[in-house]
Design a protein around this motif. Sequence first.
Motif, PDB file in Angstrom:
ATOM      1  N   GLN A 135       0.913  -1.174  -0.058  1.00  0.00           N
ATOM      2  CA  GLN A 135       0.016   0.024   0.096  1.00  0.00           C
ATOM      3  C   GLN A 135       0.928   1.385  -0.086  1.00  0.00           C
ATOM      4  OE1 GLN A 135      -2.222  -0.632   3.474  1.00  0.00           O
ATOM      5  NE2 GLN A 135      -0.457   0.183   4.750  1.00  0.00           N
ATOM      6  N   ILE A 136       0.394   2.362  -0.418  1.00  0.00           N
ATOM      7  CA  ILE A 136       1.181   3.580  -0.363  1.00  0.00           C
ATOM      8  C   ILE A 136       1.257   4.104   0.958  1.00  0.00           C
ATOM      9  CG2 ILE A 136       1.156   6.154  -1.031  1.00  0.00           C
ATOM     10  CD1 ILE A 136      -0.531   5.163  -3.522  1.00  0.00           C
ATOM     11  N   THR A 137       2.614   4.644   1.185  1.00  0.00           N
ATOM     12  CA  THR A 137       3.107   4.937   2.721  1.00  0.00           C
ATOM     13  C   THR A 137       3.588   6.487   2.277  1.00  0.00           C
ATOM     14  OG1 THR A 137       5.251   3.998   2.761  1.00  0.00           O
ATOM     15  CG2 THR A 137       3.164   2.801   3.479  1.00  0.00           C
ATOM     16  N   SER A 138       4.070   6.863   3.358  1.00  0.00           N
ATOM     17  CA  SER A 138       4.902   8.358   3.322  1.00  0.00           C
ATOM     18  C   SER A 138       6.219   8.077   2.820  1.00  0.00           C
ATOM     19  CB  SER A 138       4.840   8.980   4.522  1.00  0.00           C
ATOM     20  OG  SER A 138       5.196   8.340   5.787  1.00  0.00           O
ATOM     21  N   GLU A 139       6.721   6.929   2.922  1.00  0.00           N
ATOM     22  CA  GLU A 139       8.259   6.353   2.486  1.00  0.00           C
ATOM     23  C   GLU A 139       8.735   7.050   1.408  1.00  0.00           C
ATOM     24  OE1 GLU A 139      11.455   2.604   2.338  1.00  0.00           O
ATOM     25  OE2 GLU A 139       8.817   2.372   2.228  1.00  0.00           O
ATOM     26  N   TRP A 140       8.160   6.814   0.120  1.00  0.00           N
ATOM     27  CA  TRP A 140       8.937   7.450  -0.914  1.00  0.00           C
ATOM     28  C   TRP A 140       8.886   8.755  -1.056  1.00  0.00           C
ATOM     29  CZ3 TRP A 140      11.311   3.555  -1.298  1.00  0.00           C
ATOM     30  CH2 TRP A 140      10.838   2.348  -1.514  1.00  0.00           C
ATOM     31  N   HIS A 141       7.603   9.372  -0.603  1.00  0.00           N
ATOM     32  CA  HIS A 141       7.603  11.050  -0.451  1.00  0.00           C
ATOM     33  C   HIS A 141       8.583  11.492   0.553  1.00  0.00           C
ATOM     34  CE1 HIS A 141       5.081  14.700   1.072  1.00  0.00           C
ATOM     35  NE2 HIS A 141       5.980  14.761   0.037  1.00  0.00           N
ATOM     36  N   ASN A 167       5.115  17.954  -3.186  1.00  0.00           N
ATOM     37  CA  ASN A 167       4.228  18.085  -1.629  1.00  0.00           C
ATOM     38  C   ASN A 167       2.654  17.971  -1.915  1.00  0.00           C
ATOM     39  OD1 ASN A 167       6.566  17.769  -0.060  1.00  0.00           O
ATOM     40  ND2 ASN A 167       6.784  19.679   0.206  1.00  0.00           N
ATOM     41  N   ASN A 168       2.468  18.867  -3.066  1.00  0.00           N
ATOM     42  CA  ASN A 168       0.916  19.247  -3.368  1.00  0.00           C
ATOM     43  C   ASN A 168       0.279  17.983  -3.900  1.00  0.00           C
ATOM     44  OD1 ASN A 168       1.145  22.092  -2.820  1.00  0.00           O
ATOM     45  ND2 ASN A 168       1.441  22.620  -4.968  1.00  0.00           N
ATOM     46  N   ALA A 169       1.088  17.000  -4.537  1.00  0.00           N
ATOM     47  CA  ALA A 169       0.421  15.973  -5.101  1.00  0.00           C
ATOM     48  C   ALA A 169       0.033  14.981  -3.691  1.00  0.00           C
ATOM     49  CB  ALA A 169       1.272  15.147  -5.915  1.00  0.00           C
ATOM     50  N   TYR A 170       0.820  14.886  -2.973  1.00  0.00           N
ATOM     51  CA  TYR A 170       0.766  13.937  -1.779  1.00  0.00           C
ATOM     52  C   TYR A 170      -0.491  14.832  -0.735  1.00  0.00           C
ATOM     53  CZ  TYR A 170       3.921  10.531  -2.616  1.00  0.00           C
ATOM     54  OH  TYR A 170       4.961   9.413  -3.238  1.00  0.00           O
ATOM     55  N   GLU A 171      -0.481  15.848  -0.706  1.00  0.00           N
ATOM     56  CA  GLU A 171      -1.678  16.521  -0.018  1.00  0.00           C
ATOM     57  C   GLU A 171      -2.869  16.621  -0.565  1.00  0.00           C
ATOM     58  OE1 GLU A 171       0.355  20.204   1.117  1.00  0.00           O
ATOM     59  OE2 GLU A 171       2.182  19.503   2.276  1.00  0.00           O
ATOM     60  N   ASN A 177      -3.260   7.923   2.429  1.00  0.00           N
ATOM     61  CA  ASN A 177      -4.531   7.064   2.985  1.00  0.00           C
ATOM     62  C   ASN A 177      -5.263   6.681   1.625  1.00  0.00           C
ATOM     63  OD1 ASN A 177      -4.135   7.821   5.673  1.00  0.00           O
ATOM     64  ND2 ASN A 177      -4.625  10.207   4.996  1.00  0.00           N
ATOM     65  N   PHE A 178      -4.713   6.567   0.573  1.00  0.00           N
ATOM     66  CA  PHE A 178      -5.497   5.869  -0.554  1.00  0.00           C
ATOM     67  C   PHE A 178      -5.332   4.262  -0.241  1.00  0.00           C
ATOM     68  CE2 PHE A 178      -5.178   3.731  -4.884  1.00  0.00           C
ATOM     69  CZ  PHE A 178      -6.558   4.357  -5.372  1.00  0.00           C
ATOM     70  N   LYS A 179      -6.684   3.648  -0.572  1.00  0.00           N
ATOM     71  CA  LYS A 179      -6.880   2.326  -0.412  1.00  0.00           C
ATOM     72  C   LYS A 179      -7.081   2.020  -2.083  1.00  0.00           C
ATOM     73  CE  LYS A 179      -6.792   2.444   4.007  1.00  0.00           C
ATOM     74  NZ  LYS A 179      -5.493   2.031   4.660  1.00  0.00           N
ATOM     75  N   GLN A 180      -6.468   1.013  -2.391  1.00  0.00           N
ATOM     76  CA  GLN A 180      -6.699   0.485  -3.874  1.00  0.00           C
ATOM     77  C   GLN A 180      -8.048   0.160  -4.118  1.00  0.00           C
ATOM     78  OE1 GLN A 180      -4.111  -3.057  -3.794  1.00  0.00           O
ATOM     79  NE2 GLN A 180      -5.622  -4.025  -4.568  1.00  0.00           N
TER      80      GLN A 180
END
Length: 312
Positions: A135-141, A167-171, A177-180
């Motif tokens: 799942q997506i996390t904050s790691e790569w950001h 930053n804008n993309a993630y915010e 918090n995206f769920k596939q």
Amino acid sequence: MTQLEERLAERNLRVLKIEVINGAHAGRIYRIETVDKENQMVNLVYKEFETERNNELDFYSKYSKIIKQFNKVVTVWDSAPKAILMDDLKSPLKNDFKILSDLEKQNLIKRILDRLAVLHSLSVSENADGLPIHQITSEWHGWCVDQMNRLGAQNHWTKTEWIKIINNAYEQLDLINFKQQCPRVITHGDPHLENIFLKDGQIWFIDWEWAALGSPLRDITILCQDLYDTRLIQFVKESYQDVLNNHNLNIPSEDYQRDFNYFYIDHTTMMLAWEIEKYFQQYTSEEEVKEIIEFKIGEIQRVTNEELGLFR
């Protein structure tokens, strides 16, 4: 006799030549020429794993049914030094991809997509119980922002808006918090063109360290990281849904689009950080890393705007 030679001798193979394969690898990799007991030439690749980077070996050990049809692994050594032996698949597809015509690129991509669809169509319950869940996390950001700041401290040509766009993309999309939306399938986890080979008329994948259960769009958006042409990226995006349908994986278009966009932004951010790291390690020139950053930042902004326009 070295330990490598001893291990090969156990398989009735005599070493003729050993060549180090250099690169930004998680381990030590060697190309080996051997002869078997019938005096036939056998070309192999031997990979020793770093202590903290042996997830790939665990995958080969536990999920041999999956790997058998997608990878040419011959032997796994679980004792120190942990290692694998595989057939030599020669050059990865990335080496010659740039010189192909547009039609040749599309035809090759179709073959890769069809092969990935076979993997994504495998039964999870029967083949991959116990795989981690992606799942997506904050790691790569976080890593990418750190890499951008490090790059900016060393080079005057960096732009402050690069970090703002990420930053804008993630915010704006609340990415972490995206769920596939798509069904959970078996994914390779790192199928960029350096990990894909064509030999004996078949597509093969190496480096399964990041294999996990996740969206099929996880793999597709990583594949796109070696494509520096928005038309080809769109071709991949549009083509793979048709390929999945042909393999009886029917996904609603809105779910497919949303997974693609979110995973594409996250993986583009990841690859940005990795490309900067390769620049620091002097595998990439300044001119090359500038072009890569400009393209990928542009893609993050483009897809963020597309997602906001489509679903809000």
